[in-house]
Scaffold this motif. Sequence first.
Motif: not given
Length: 339
Positions: A222-223, A261, A324
């Motif tokens: 995901y990140r 985000d 992000r």
Amino acid sequence: MASIQIESVVKTYNDTPVLHGLDLEIGDGEFVSFLGPSGCGKSTLLYCIAGLEAISGGRICFDRQDFSARAPRDRNVALVFQDYALYPHMSVRDNIAFPLRQQGVDEATIAAQVKWAGDMLGVTALLDRAPADLSGGQRQRVAVGRAVVRNPAALLMDEPLSNLDASLRVHMRTEIRRLQRELGVTVIFVTHDQEEAMVMSDRIAVMDGGRLQQFADPMTVYRAPANRFVAGFIGSPRMNFLPGDGLGGSAAVTVGVRPHDLGPGDTADDGRFRLDGRLVLIEPAGPVHFLDVEVGGQIVKATVAEPDGLALGETLTLRAPAQRVYRFDAASGAALPNL
């Protein structure tokens, strides 16, 4: 229990390749999801591991031993299908007992194992019913009971929750994860539902076009997505992608930012990522509201806890933390280092 090694596995149908040299290793007692869109090869790979499909190249090993040419019955794996595949003329008790009877296990052991599976899955009161008398969730529990009753080295599950309604799916994924932890069994779970994969898995193998795109734990996928495909497939709503040259950068770069985000903020130049656009839609979604903002001719999704004071048609500044914001090679889709 068993570890599983997939080494340069190729699968072709009539000279058409569907799996392209896949390599991944699944640890003993690990819960791994094969995740991807329809036609990406995830079920085909599962059936190759089970021995239901012969591979065209490479090796499939259990605990480092080559099982590529072995019959399904010799692999000690259990397979749970999407449609439950229960025998309609048999009671729940006989459905669960069936694989043990096929192996010639004595009736006393069968009775003990069926009771163990029934108690563990909460279907003991249903043992004398026919499958037609059960709900979808109960049928799925019976299918899982039949799979685990003989203590397989690995449990392979092919989209087993897709026929259930939304609330029951949430309940069943919790039950399956609890069961896997209690048994310590190796599980491979095929799904196209990224939320399902995120909440259940130790690691996720993201696939597309018969190729492995990324294999990592859920939050890494995901990140820190490996490429644009993974970034767009994981997360709901999907990641926003914008051309780099439209943001004062290079046309060779695509910029990505997740809706969760990105949100309304002030216009101060504090180093955060910034977009200016026109608010065209507010969508309530429980704990957050999704905002559709037109930026440079495309719709960008953002989130806000409460839309108080926001009006459709107004100019809106969206902000996101710099860490992000993702960058991808516009040609290959490969992830680039963040600035």
